[in-house]
Design a protein around this motif. Sequence first.
Motif, PDB file in Angstrom:
ATOM      1  N   THR A  31       0.780  -1.222   0.029  1.00  0.00           N
ATOM      2  CA  THR A  31       0.090  -0.199  -0.113  1.00  0.00           C
ATOM      3  C   THR A  31       0.883   1.194  -0.080  1.00  0.00           C
ATOM      4  O   THR A  31       2.221   1.122   0.535  1.00  0.00           O
ATOM      5  N   PRO A  32       0.443   2.283  -0.430  1.00  0.00           N
ATOM      6  CA  PRO A  32       1.265   3.315  -0.402  1.00  0.00           C
ATOM      7  C   PRO A  32       1.373   4.061   0.843  1.00  0.00           C
ATOM      8  O   PRO A  32       0.553   3.748   1.732  1.00  0.00           O
ATOM      9  N   PRO A  33       2.759   4.888   1.021  1.00  0.00           N
ATOM     10  CA  PRO A  33       3.450   5.335   0.108  1.00  0.00           C
ATOM     11  C   PRO A  33       4.346   4.265  -0.508  1.00  0.00           C
ATOM     12  O   PRO A  33       4.829   3.550   0.187  1.00  0.00           O
ATOM     13  N   ILE A  34       4.834   4.616  -1.614  1.00  0.00           N
ATOM     14  CA  ILE A  34       5.721   3.657  -2.220  1.00  0.00           C
ATOM     15  C   ILE A  34       6.816   4.442  -2.765  1.00  0.00           C
ATOM     16  O   ILE A  34       6.649   5.660  -3.312  1.00  0.00           O
ATOM     17  N   ARG A  35       8.200   3.823  -2.466  1.00  0.00           N
ATOM     18  CA  ARG A  35       9.357   4.298  -3.115  1.00  0.00           C
ATOM     19  C   ARG A  35      10.290   3.230  -3.441  1.00  0.00           C
ATOM     20  O   ARG A  35      10.861   2.845  -2.728  1.00  0.00           O
ATOM     21  N   MET A  36      10.565   3.212  -4.790  1.00  0.00           N
ATOM     22  CA  MET A  36      11.100   2.057  -4.973  1.00  0.00           C
ATOM     23  C   MET A  36      11.558   2.195  -6.493  1.00  0.00           C
ATOM     24  O   MET A  36      11.692   3.000  -7.125  1.00  0.00           O
ATOM     25  N   ILE A  37      12.940   1.302  -6.276  1.00  0.00           N
ATOM     26  CA  ILE A  37      13.463   1.195  -7.778  1.00  0.00           C
ATOM     27  C   ILE A  37      13.601  -0.312  -8.151  1.00  0.00           C
ATOM     28  O   ILE A  37      13.778  -1.146  -7.195  1.00  0.00           O
ATOM     29  N   CYS A  38      13.691  -0.498  -9.525  1.00  0.00           N
ATOM     30  CA  CYS A  38      13.767  -1.898  -9.927  1.00  0.00           C
ATOM     31  C   CYS A  38      14.956  -2.031 -10.901  1.00  0.00           C
ATOM     32  O   CYS A  38      14.715  -1.522 -11.934  1.00  0.00           O
ATOM     33  N   PRO A  39      16.088  -2.475 -10.521  1.00  0.00           N
ATOM     34  CA  PRO A  39      16.896  -2.697 -11.502  1.00  0.00           C
ATOM     35  C   PRO A  39      17.017  -4.196 -12.157  1.00  0.00           C
ATOM     36  O   PRO A  39      16.733  -4.782 -11.315  1.00  0.00           O
ATOM     37  N   GLY A  40      17.172  -4.242 -13.532  1.00  0.00           N
ATOM     38  CA  GLY A  40      17.161  -5.774 -13.894  1.00  0.00           C
ATOM     39  C   GLY A  40      17.146  -5.723 -15.505  1.00  0.00           C
ATOM     40  O   GLY A  40      17.174  -4.772 -16.209  1.00  0.00           O
ATOM     41  N   ALA A  41      17.205  -6.962 -15.973  1.00  0.00           N
ATOM     42  CA  ALA A  41      17.494  -7.194 -17.352  1.00  0.00           C
ATOM     43  C   ALA A  41      16.129  -7.256 -18.188  1.00  0.00           C
ATOM     44  O   ALA A  41      15.002  -7.722 -17.578  1.00  0.00           O
TER      45      ALA A  41
END
Length: 330
Positions: free
Chosen positions: A175-185
Amino acid sequence: MDSLINEIKSAQSSAELEELRIKALGKKGILTSQFALLKNLDEEEKKGKAKELNQLKGEFEREWMLKKEIIATEELHKKLLEEKVDMTLFTPSKGVGSAHPVMITMERIVDYFVSLNFAIKSGPLIEDDFHNFEALNLPKYHPARDMQDTFYFKDGMLLRTHTSPVQIRTMEKETPPIRMICPGAVFRRDYDLTHTPMFHQVEGLVVEEEGKVSFANLKYILEDFLRFMFGEVQVRFRTSFFPFTEPSAEVDISCIFCHGKGCRVCSHTGWLEVLGCGLVDENVFKAVGYKNVSGYAFGLGVERFAMLIHAVSDLRAFFESDLRVLEQFR
Ligand code: DAH
């Protein structure tokens, strides 16, 4: 029999010991053949002789097991001594490995966002249509699907064409708040100077209560990030289109090779395009059941960053595992 026992006692190896076992108890062994003769004796004699033979057999087996254990311990000891590694032995240097330039770049990108409290998320490389397209406001037959040359499996699953599906998977779970990064192929049917079928992206997503996130926040963080990566560059936002953001922008930096004067790398425009971004489209929030929120997102190609930072003009150099090339990034 006594000589058999003596032979056991003086045996030197498990092979020798095995020979003795065969000599006594094998098909044609000394004891075996004596047991075989029992059938020629009458009842009374047979009983006595059988008892005697069984005692001898018992004695033989006891001695044999005893010796077997001693020899096994000796042999193990010998083997360990032989295999001992001399840590002080001199060996000519074989050279030290190093991280791949794409991974070095990825780490630097991740470091920036981790320092600002972004969580790192990951998702599957094999995706379904819903997460890779549909939930990102890319319904079937939407013309923007053509932007991404997709590898499909027979069952309709696909290799993810971008890291954006991880946004969806994260919002479905949290649920918010969301603060994300997603590194990937990620994977696309593409192969030339600047494209390989597999490459890497870093996706970013911030979601807050409605009204708490604006385009200005997005602009600030990306400008700061790009200066962290490329030094004192100018940053410009150009209106663009992505199905999952509205409004959307592509972000350029002033060319790091000619400083805006115009050169071959920037196609004489003075600018280099480096990422895509925008405010998250309402339809994306609908797909994951979020209400009364606002957010921004961005996505970038790690190889593109690595090529610019290291002035590499052919992307394929990163993937040919030529040590003469890779060693230069140590
Ligand atoms: N998914 C886009 C691509 O692969 C990159 C991207 C652009 C991601 C804008 C975003 C965004 O999150 O807001 O081309």
